[in-house]
Design a protein around this motif. Sequence first.
Motif, PDB file in Angstrom:
ATOM      1  N   ILE A 147       0.823  -1.101   0.125  1.00 53.00           N
ATOM      2  CA  ILE A 147       0.151  -0.026   0.084  1.00 53.00           C
ATOM      3  C   ILE A 147       0.964   1.344  -0.048  1.00 53.00           C
ATOM      4  O   ILE A 147       0.500   2.219  -0.811  1.00 53.00           O
ATOM      5  N   CYS A 148       1.937   1.124   0.847  1.00 57.25           N
ATOM      6  CA  CYS A 148       2.981   2.341   0.750  1.00 57.25           C
ATOM      7  C   CYS A 148       3.510   2.544  -0.654  1.00 57.25           C
ATOM      8  O   CYS A 148       3.647   3.686  -1.156  1.00 57.25           O
ATOM      9  N   ILE A 193       2.142   2.004  -3.333  1.00 61.97           N
ATOM     10  CA  ILE A 193       0.851   2.567  -4.417  1.00 61.97           C
ATOM     11  C   ILE A 193       0.779   4.125  -3.813  1.00 61.97           C
ATOM     12  O   ILE A 193       0.638   4.735  -4.967  1.00 61.97           O
ATOM     13  N   TYR A 194       0.565   4.354  -2.775  1.00 60.97           N
ATOM     14  CA  TYR A 194       0.250   5.877  -2.353  1.00 60.97           C
ATOM     15  C   TYR A 194       1.448   6.694  -2.061  1.00 60.97           C
ATOM     16  O   TYR A 194       1.158   7.760  -1.822  1.00 60.97           O
ATOM     17  N   ASN A 195       2.561   6.218  -2.024  1.00 55.32           N
ATOM     18  CA  ASN A 195       3.783   6.901  -1.745  1.00 55.32           C
ATOM     19  C   ASN A 195       3.963   7.958  -0.636  1.00 55.32           C
ATOM     20  O   ASN A 195       3.706   9.041  -0.833  1.00 55.32           O
ATOM     21  N   PRO A 196       3.689   7.515   0.688  1.00 55.47           N
ATOM     22  CA  PRO A 196       3.470   8.173   1.721  1.00 55.47           C
ATOM     23  C   PRO A 196       5.037   8.821   1.936  1.00 55.47           C
ATOM     24  O   PRO A 196       5.820   8.540   1.152  1.00 55.47           O
ATOM     25  N   ASP A 228       1.095  -0.131 -10.449  1.00 55.79           N
ATOM     26  CA  ASP A 228       0.191  -0.271  -9.588  1.00 55.79           C
ATOM     27  C   ASP A 228      -0.693  -1.365  -9.379  1.00 55.79           C
ATOM     28  O   ASP A 228      -1.113  -1.877  -8.326  1.00 55.79           O
TER      29      ASP A 228
END
Length: 135
Positions: free
Chosen positions: A29-30, A32-35, A102
């Motif tokens: 998930i990180c 995918i969303y690039n936190p 993705d």
Amino acid sequence: VYISKAKAELGTTTRYTMLSCLSSIAVFICFIYNPPGAVMLSAIFAFGFFITLSTVVWSTTLQKLSPPEVKGRIGALKLTVNSVAIAIASLMISFASDFGADLAMIAAAVLSSVLLLTLLLLSLKVNTKQWVVDA
């Protein structure tokens, strides 16, 4: 009593594997969303910690519960099953990556989720049988 003890140890073992699955889902998930970097680093650290803990606990449990005369065979079977599972997962994620990075990360997170749900169901089944054996 031995059956009950074996079931209890397997329940503990699956707990660490479930945590490693959760942390791998967090890593995907990180991606995918690039936190922020600290969040990504924390997810990667948690995955490394829990996958190592899970591997050590599974290996120890396998050694403790296996009769000495079949330990080599069980180890070889474990290696074969792991290798086949990794090959199948790699094929599925590689296919998904043809449609974008993705989608590959989503596919990896879905595979980890399926493993997590499978472990959760097996853990519940083991705990239910343990109560029946103890009764």
